[in-house]
Scaffold this active site. Sequence first.
Site: not given
Length: 240
Positions: A8, A129
């Site tokens: 990330d 998500d």
Amino acid sequence: MILYPAIDLKDGACVRLFKGEMSQATVFSDNPAAQAASFVEQGAEWLHLVDLNGAFAGAPVNAEAVEGILAATNVPAQLGGGIRDIATIESWLSRGLRRVILGTVAVRDPDLVREAARLFPGQVAVGIDAREGMVAVEGWAETTDITVLDLARQFEDAGVAAIIYTDIERDGAMQGPNVAATAALARAVSIPVIASGGVSSLQDLAALKETGAPLNGAISGRAIYDGKLDIAEAMELLRG
């Protein structure tokens, strides 16, 4: 099943967030290319990349770091975060990415996802998500009134390569993935599902595998950085 080590990217560095909060970022490396190369040396056969700044900005922000990773490794990589139009998809795929992940735009403009999947077969995934079963967008800053299953089913006939399902409350929390919800989604749709959020041990991977659901793989980040999940051991378990 495939293990996808996660990188990330925030402000050019490798970080992990706690439950998606940008203000709760732990920096693990300021050299994403070297970190990616290390994961590959440890046995990774895929990489999962996220442009966190891009997810909020709605356009690529950490492109330099992503390009460095692609130059330093020879395994396929998938990228999500700030990819919201055909031109950006085409640009990334032309630079060597194997697969792009469309999240917010899957809610805002599902027709674009279908068009992208048609133009780039096998190279477009949908990132779903979830916060308490509802889809979150804009870098998880906004929760919609759309359920995970309703969104996933919109793309059943679109030809998308995979769904990356993340339970936000588990992400970065080292508390294990939402096994039941992930398995239920994988059984409910024909699209391959990749588990994300909270995968932090061999036991977590075993639990996902033992459901018997048709999962494509699992993403893990913090546990690998912390040394609590060994890539080679994880790969052996998932292959066995």
